[in-house]
Design an enzyme around this catalytic site. Structure first.
Site, PDB file in Angstrom:
ATOM      1  N   GLU A 130       0.887  -1.231   0.004  1.00 27.42           N
ATOM      2  CA  GLU A 130      -0.141  -0.131  -0.165  1.00 27.42           C
ATOM      3  C   GLU A 130       0.862   1.283   0.131  1.00 27.42           C
ATOM      4  OE1 GLU A 130      -3.275   0.075   2.593  1.00 27.42           O
ATOM      5  OE2 GLU A 130      -3.839  -1.905   1.971  1.00 27.42           O
ATOM      6  N   GLU A 175      -5.177  -8.996   1.019  1.00 21.21           N
ATOM      7  CA  GLU A 175      -5.865  -8.936   2.495  1.00 21.21           C
ATOM      8  C   GLU A 175      -7.403  -8.756   2.202  1.00 21.21           C
ATOM      9  OE1 GLU A 175      -4.453  -5.819   4.991  1.00 21.21           O
ATOM     10  OE2 GLU A 175      -2.500  -6.175   4.559  1.00 21.21           O
TER      11      GLU A 175
END
Ligand code: NAG
Ligand code: NAG
Ligand code: NAG
Length: 463
Positions: free
Chosen positions: A132, A243
């Site tokens: 991220e 995720e």
């Protein structure tokens, strides 16, 4: 990218009926900040592989860092634990800590290869350079104080360094990728990263998409939308779900209610259709040892057990496996609100990653991190009513900062503010106490989520 030999070995390491990796995400510490030792990882991996109802399919582990908690650049003990338990690994290198921090990740990667190469090679599902990092550099990420990120140029440079590090080694066949939010993937400014990698990982949390219609009935559709958007930008490369999950407990986020029943529904409707065909690392096996965060995503509670909190068998979903993908089109149309949609989901994940990474560094060994504090700081331009986010931050003896997610430091502070009309929570890079501002009912709310991580990294780099 796998060589024939390593691919064959890799497939042999998978359950015979499984065509894709299935597993969970694993931080480097417990929620009290203590580093996981090899036996802890072994117990985690054995538990995951023996989870009731799953036919032993959850045999893969995604890591956020190559570095053992509490050390500068020692190899994370999850690696020998994976070897001893025949657990496949999606390795990760933290890529938002600056060049010195990344050099430590590379040191650990090289040490892992030289120490475990022949045993490790066949178990490696892939290597993620960062998590991220691109999202955190966007206006949304910055407004959310999501923490330090990385530019696409730096990331592609790091990807080259990883490719060089594994070239000619037992890991030369490993595929190299990057994990980010779908909004980062569809951003054309990041195309060079996609060109540089072999696969794209996407993190997605419908529960946190609190500016959307995010009730559990939309959970699978929102996840599938994130996958679909990422796939559209992937230049034909594979998209892995790195995720996702739904909390068993915690605050309500707009229409999203955290409950065991809803976690099971999300598992059934969002997870089961993917399992066995798409690589998935679920969030998560356990995030509540020893303390339970809010929200909590673990499929087991605070005690390691092979008895999950809800039925993981996928038996309820056999007739539903085609319905979730067909719902993608409907939610793709909501992309005009994509920025708002993304911010909260990635905030959580970024915080998690930051916490895990920070907790793995030498500077960060207090409590709080564990990638499991799951601090929820709801930030949006129109704050949802009745939103309460709390954050636990643990300050180290010599380093200060503030923020969220328990970046692995010692000391706990939770501040809650309600009813503010315009509240700004700030991260302090030089303070010795933490401040987390939480609001509800306010307009234009900025939280300090992730600011602690910036302080953490600053502290690490100052060492
Ligand atoms: C697009 O990506 C670039 C580079 O990562 C970033 O600087 C920019 O803020 C992103 N734009 C948006 C709208 O997120
Ligand atoms: C299919 O999904 C619907 C709604 O998501 C649910 O009510 C139904 O029970 C499911 N069917 C099966 C067989 O699980
Ligand atoms: C962190 O706090 C715990 C108790 O909250 C304490 O036992 C531990 O010694 C502290 N660690 C450091 C490094 O200060």
């Amino acid at each position: 990218m796998h060589s024939v030999a390593s691919l064959a070995a890799l497939v042999a390491a998978l359950p015979s009926a499984l065509a894709a990796y299935q597993g969970f995400n694993y931080g480097s510490t417990f929620t009290d900040g203590s580093a996981k030792a090899q036996t802890d990882f072994e117990n985690d991996f054995k538990t995951a592989a023996s989870l009731a109802g799953t036919n032993g399919a959850f045999t893969s582990a995604r890591l956020y860092t190559m570095i053992q908690g509490g050390t500068t650049s020692d190899v994370i003990s999850a690696i020998p634990a994976a070897i001893s338990t025949k657990t496949s690994l999606l390795l990760g290198l933290w890529a938002s800590g600056g060049d010195a921090s990344f050099a430590n990740e590379l040191t650990a990667l090289k040490a892992a290869i030289s120490t475990y190469g022949d045993s490790l090679g066949p178990l490696v599902a892939g290597i993620s350079v960062g998590s991220e990092d691109l999202y955190r550099e966007t206006p949304t990420g910055i407004e959310n104080d999501a923490g330090v990120g990385t530019s696409p140029d730096t990331l592609t440079n790091y990807i080259s360094q990883v490719r060089a590090a594994i070239s000619g080694t037992a890991l030369s066949g490993a595929s190299v990728g990057h994990v980010d939010t779908w909004t980062a993937w569809v951003n054309g400014s990041n195309a060079a990263v996609i060109e540089a990698i072999d696969w794209l990982g996407v993190d997605a949390y419908p529960y946190f998409q609190n500016t959307e219609n995010n009730g559990i009935d939309q959970g699978a559709a929102l996840l599938n939308s994130a996958i679909s958007e990422t796939t559209s930008a992937a230049q034909g490369k594979p998209v892995w779900v790195t995720e996702t999950g739904w909390p068993v407990s915690g605050d309500t986020e707009n229409l999203a209610v955290a409950s065991t029943a809803n976690a099971k529904t999300y598992w059934d409707e969002a997870g089961c259709p993917l399992f066995g065909s798409t690589n998935v690392w679920w969030y998560t096996l356990q995030d509540s040892a020893p303390t339970t965060p809010n929200p909590s995503f673990g499929v087991i509670g605070s005690t390691l057990t092979t008895t999950p909190l809800y039925d993981l068998s996928c038996d309820d979903t056999s007739s539903n496996t085609t319905s979730s993908s067909s719902s993608t089109a409907a939610t793709t149309a909501t992309s005009s609100s994509s920025t708002a949609k993304q911010q909260t989901s990635s905030t959580k994940a970024a915080t998690t990653s930051a916490a895990v990474s920070a907790a793995s560094s030498s500077a960060a060994r207090g409590a709080g991190g564990a990638g499991g504090a799951h601090t929820t700081l709801t930030t949006s331009t129109s704050a949802p009513a009745n939103t309460v986010a709390t954050s636990t931050y643990v300050a180290p003896t010599t380093t200060a900062g503030s923020g969220s997610g328990g970046a692995g430091y010692n000391g706990t502070t939770t501040a809650t503010t309600r009813g503010g009309s315009s509240t700004t929570g700030s991260g302090g890079a030089t303070t010795s106490s933490s401040t987390v501002v939480v609001t509800n009912g306010g307009a234009v709310v900025k939280g300090s989520i992730g600011a602690g991580f910036a302080a953490v990294m600053a502290a690490i780099l100052a060492l």
